[in-house]
Design an enzyme around this catalytic site. Structure first.
Site, short mmCIF file in Angstrom:
data_model
loop_
_atom_site.label_atom_id
_atom_site.label_comp_id
_atom_site.label_asym_id
_atom_site.label_seq_id
_atom_site.Cartn_x
_atom_site.Cartn_y
_atom_site.Cartn_z
N GLU A 90 0.86 -1.19 0.00
CA GLU A 90 0.00 0.00 0.00
C GLU A 90 0.89 1.23 0.00
O GLU A 90 1.75 1.39 0.87
CB GLU A 90 -0.94 0.03 1.20
CG GLU A 90 -1.90 1.21 1.13
CD GLU A 90 -3.06 1.15 2.11
OE1 GLU A 90 -3.65 2.20 2.39
OE2 GLU A 90 -3.37 0.03 2.59
N ASP A 134 -2.44 12.19 -2.66
CA ASP A 134 -2.46 13.66 -2.71
C ASP A 134 -2.84 14.09 -4.12
O ASP A 134 -2.19 13.72 -5.09
CB ASP A 134 -1.08 14.19 -2.35
CG ASP A 134 -1.11 15.68 -2.02
OD1 ASP A 134 -1.85 16.42 -2.67
OD2 ASP A 134 -0.38 16.09 -1.09
N THR A 169 -12.07 4.86 4.32
CA THR A 169 -11.03 5.53 5.08
C THR A 169 -11.47 6.93 5.49
O THR A 169 -12.48 7.46 5.01
CB THR A 169 -9.74 5.64 4.26
OG1 THR A 169 -9.97 6.54 3.16
CG2 THR A 169 -9.32 4.27 3.72
N ARG A 170 -10.69 7.57 6.34
CA ARG A 170 -11.02 8.93 6.77
C ARG A 170 -11.01 9.90 5.58
O ARG A 170 -11.78 10.85 5.55
CB ARG A 170 -10.01 9.39 7.83
CG ARG A 170 -8.58 9.55 7.32
CD ARG A 170 -7.63 9.97 8.42
NE ARG A 170 -7.66 9.02 9.50
CZ ARG A 170 -7.56 9.37 10.78
NH1 ARG A 170 -7.43 10.63 11.12
NH2 ARG A 170 -7.58 8.45 11.72
N GLU A 215 -11.85 9.14 2.47
CA GLU A 215 -13.08 8.94 1.73
C GLU A 215 -14.25 9.59 2.45
O GLU A 215 -15.12 10.22 1.81
CB GLU A 215 -13.35 7.46 1.52
CG GLU A 215 -14.67 7.21 0.78
CD GLU A 215 -14.80 5.79 0.28
OE1 GLU A 215 -14.22 5.50 -0.78
OE2 GLU A 215 -15.48 5.00 0.95
#
Length: 236
Positions: free
Chosen positions: A67, A141, A214-215, A217
């Site tokens: 990842e 990013d 995820t945070r 998203e």
């Protein structure tokens, strides 16, 4: 190998390496846990000749996933818990995110993870060819300004060494909520030796079956941006 070849190449790095002050517990995670979880061969000081990582030794010959930019580590730990028969390496230069991941690893008790707290390009230098079975790039990013698009991960500087490290037939997943990042991904990733595995709109509108939001998203959804889930396969 000559000194010239063994010296670390100059690489511009863009983005944050550290944010707000770390909590005492996070400092403890970094000092107590990080060294044991880091693949030492990535370090230029201890491995200037760039001897490839011994992934079989690192993960007891299990398949290895990667990842790139794991953020706070939610997805990385989720995959490690769900797939104890594989090993996962996470690369993330943002030290606050690394500290958050280490806390999640302690809580979950997973033991099939390795952490590279730095630039993924340094990790690519020591990944053996065709050694990675799956890769994730989740909410990278976006670098929204056009003059900054060359800083994005989906450029040849990053995609070519990633393609070299991936096994033929392996899957590369990309999630983003930025339409122009989708455009650049669909242009650049196939050029690097991948095919896009989409037969219809649901293949990029619906998350993968083993997905955990995820945070990043959740922030995108709160701000009414639409996630895209792109799946590619490394060509033979």
């Amino acid at each position: 190998m000559s000194n010239q070849l063994s010296q670390r190449p100059h690489r511009n790095f863009y983005g944050r390496l550290k944010g707000k002050a770390l909590k005492p517990s996070q400092k403890a995670y970094l000092s107590e846990d990080l060294t044991a979880l880091s693949p030492g061969a990535v370090d230029w000081h201890t491995n200037p000749e760039r001897v490839p990582l011994d992934l079989a030794g690192l993960f007891d010959s299990r398949p290895v996933w990667l990842e790139i930019g794991f953020g706070g580590g939610e997805h990385l730990v989720h995959q490690a818990e769900s797939n104890p028969d594989i090993g996962i390496i996470g690369a993330e230069p943002y030290i606050n995110g690394v500290a958050m991941l280490l806390g999640k690893i302690r809580k979950a008790g997973v033991e099939n993870l390795a952490v590279h707290p730095g630039d993924a390009r340094d990790l690519f230098d020591v990944l053996p060819e065709a050694s990675i079975s799956r890769a994730f790039l989740l909410y990278p990013d976006p670098w929204p300004k056009k003059r900054h698009h060359r800083r994005r991960f989906v450029t040849p500087e990053h995609l070519e060494p990633l393609a070299r490290a991936l096994k033929p037939g392996s899957v590369f997943r990309v999630a983003t909520d930025i339409p122009d990042y989708v455009r650049q991904t669909l242009e650049e990733v196939p050029r690097a030796g991948f095919e896009w595995l989409a037969e219809g709109p649901k293949d990029w509108r619906e998350p993968w079956g083993d997905w955990i939001s995820t945070r990043y998203e959740q922030k995108a959804l709160r701000e009414c941006r639409t996630p895209h889930y792109l799946t590619f396969r490394r060509k033979d």
